[in-house]
Design a protein around this motif. Structure first.
Motif, PDB file in Angstrom:
ATOM      1  N   THR A  64       4.085   5.559   3.506  1.00  0.00           N
ATOM      2  CA  THR A  64       3.488   5.130   4.764  1.00  0.00           C
ATOM      3  C   THR A  64       4.360   4.032   5.341  1.00  0.00           C
ATOM      4  O   THR A  64       4.657   3.053   4.655  1.00  0.00           O
ATOM      5  CB  THR A  64       2.049   4.610   4.558  1.00  0.00           C
ATOM      6  N   VAL A  65       4.793   4.222   6.588  1.00  0.00           N
ATOM      7  CA  VAL A  65       5.593   3.219   7.285  1.00  0.00           C
ATOM      8  C   VAL A  65       4.848   2.813   8.549  1.00  0.00           C
ATOM      9  O   VAL A  65       3.941   3.514   8.998  1.00  0.00           O
ATOM     10  CB  VAL A  65       7.009   3.746   7.639  1.00  0.00           C
ATOM     11  N   LYS A  66       5.219   1.683   9.098  1.00  0.00           N
ATOM     12  CA  LYS A  66       4.595   1.210  10.326  1.00  0.00           C
ATOM     13  C   LYS A  66       5.550   1.467  11.481  1.00  0.00           C
ATOM     14  O   LYS A  66       6.722   1.101  11.427  1.00  0.00           O
ATOM     15  CB  LYS A  66       4.271  -0.279  10.219  1.00  0.00           C
ATOM     16  N   TRP A  67       5.042   2.112  12.518  1.00  0.00           N
ATOM     17  CA  TRP A  67       5.833   2.418  13.714  1.00  0.00           C
ATOM     18  C   TRP A  67       4.944   2.184  14.928  1.00  0.00           C
ATOM     19  O   TRP A  67       3.847   2.722  15.013  1.00  0.00           O
ATOM     20  CB  TRP A  67       6.319   3.868  13.668  1.00  0.00           C
ATOM     21  N   ARG A  70       1.341   1.350  14.267  1.00  0.00           N
ATOM     22  CA  ARG A  70       0.459   2.337  13.650  1.00  0.00           C
ATOM     23  C   ARG A  70       1.085   2.861  12.358  1.00  0.00           C
ATOM     24  O   ARG A  70       2.305   2.941  12.242  1.00  0.00           O
ATOM     25  CB  ARG A  70       0.223   3.511  14.605  1.00  0.00           C
ATOM     26  N   PRO A  71       0.247   3.273  11.414  1.00  0.00           N
ATOM     27  CA  PRO A  71       0.802   3.852  10.186  1.00  0.00           C
ATOM     28  C   PRO A  71       1.310   5.273  10.451  1.00  0.00           C
ATOM     29  O   PRO A  71       0.718   6.017  11.230  1.00  0.00           O
ATOM     30  CB  PRO A  71      -0.395   3.878   9.234  1.00  0.00           C
ATOM     31  N   VAL A  72       2.415   5.607   9.817  1.00  0.00           N
ATOM     32  CA  VAL A  72       2.954   6.966   9.878  1.00  0.00           C
ATOM     33  C   VAL A  72       3.085   7.458   8.446  1.00  0.00           C
ATOM     34  O   VAL A  72       3.679   6.793   7.604  1.00  0.00           O
ATOM     35  CB  VAL A  72       4.325   6.994  10.595  1.00  0.00           C
ATOM     36  N   PHE A  73       2.484   8.632   8.180  1.00  0.00           N
ATOM     37  CA  PHE A  73       2.547   9.232   6.857  1.00  0.00           C
ATOM     38  C   PHE A  73       3.760  10.158   6.800  1.00  0.00           C
ATOM     39  O   PHE A  73       3.927  11.025   7.658  1.00  0.00           O
ATOM     40  CB  PHE A  73       1.299  10.073   6.560  1.00  0.00           C
ATOM     41  N   GLY A 128      -0.768   8.297  11.077  1.00  0.00           N
ATOM     42  CA  GLY A 128      -1.884   8.190  10.138  1.00  0.00           C
ATOM     43  C   GLY A 128      -3.107   7.529  10.722  1.00  0.00           C
ATOM     44  O   GLY A 128      -3.629   6.581  10.144  1.00  0.00           O
ATOM     45  N   VAL A 136      -7.879   4.872   9.230  1.00  0.00           N
ATOM     46  CA  VAL A 136      -6.694   5.358   8.506  1.00  0.00           C
ATOM     47  C   VAL A 136      -7.182   6.217   7.341  1.00  0.00           C
ATOM     48  O   VAL A 136      -7.808   5.708   6.416  1.00  0.00           O
ATOM     49  CB  VAL A 136      -5.824   4.181   8.012  1.00  0.00           C
ATOM     50  N   TRP A 147      -5.812  14.870   3.614  1.00  0.00           N
ATOM     51  CA  TRP A 147      -6.222  13.506   3.915  1.00  0.00           C
ATOM     52  C   TRP A 147      -7.717  13.499   4.193  1.00  0.00           C
ATOM     53  O   TRP A 147      -8.278  14.472   4.681  1.00  0.00           O
ATOM     54  CB  TRP A 147      -5.456  12.987   5.137  1.00  0.00           C
TER      55      TRP A 147
END
Length: 187
Positions: A64-67, A70-73, A128, A136, A147
């Protein structure tokens, strides 16, 4: 025609014109700081796109990264997860559209349309955020192995497609591309 000739422009007309032009320049100069502050700052522009090294993600692992706040899975799906997503009939889906910013809006929600494409079908990149109320979701959870949003009970499958619960749409897929075998650019 010279100034102050009968029927021609007067000194007064000239002064009105110069005063109006000076006023317009003054209003523009005074309003520029207000207009300029509406532009995004450098930190926002820097987050317009990010590059993520996914070389450490073995099959079945997620990141999970932040972009853009917002979280991106990012998930390297297993062959079983891909097969489970492919086996799902499109008629069984609540949302029939791929919701993939890399494709046209009317693209059906097939597994390939939700993934990084046929050559990299094992990779899935999604925003995400639950499409119901913005929670989330938890990964590798729920009735379909994808999910699960515990707040209101939305279940997503291994391709991020909503299958059960109040969520109205599939998890959104941002613009992304693989710039190398192990680096994905989001945005």
């Amino acid at each position: 025609m010279a100034i102050d000739e009968p029927g021609g422009p007067t000194k007064r007309d000239f002064l009105y014109l110069v005063t109006a032009m000076a006023g317009a320049v003054g209003v523009g100069a005074a309003s520029w700081p207000f207009i300029d502050q509406m532009r995004p700052d450098a930190s926002t522009l820097a987050m317009a796109s990010i590059e993520v090294d996914v070389s450490s993600l073995a099959e079945g692992m997620s990141l999970t990264v932040k972009w853009r706040g917002r979280p991106v899975f990012i998930r390297n799906r297993t062959q079983q997860e891909i097969e489970a997503a492919k086996a799902t009939a499109l008629d069984d889906l609540k949302d029939p559209f791929a919701r993939n910013a890399n494709l046209s809006d009317d693209q059906p929600a097939t597994d390939v349309a939700r993934s990084a494409g046929e050559a990299k079908e094992n990779w899935i990149v999604m925003i995400g955020v639950c499409t119901h109320l913005g929670c989330v979701p938890l990964g590798q959870a729920g009735d379909f192995g994808g999910w699960f949003c515990p707040c209101h009970g939305s279940h997503y499958d291994t391709a991020g497609r909503v299958r059960k619960g109040p969520a109205p749409e599939n998890l959104a897929i941002p613009r992304f591309e693989f710039v190398s075998e192990t680096v994905v650019r989001i945005g």
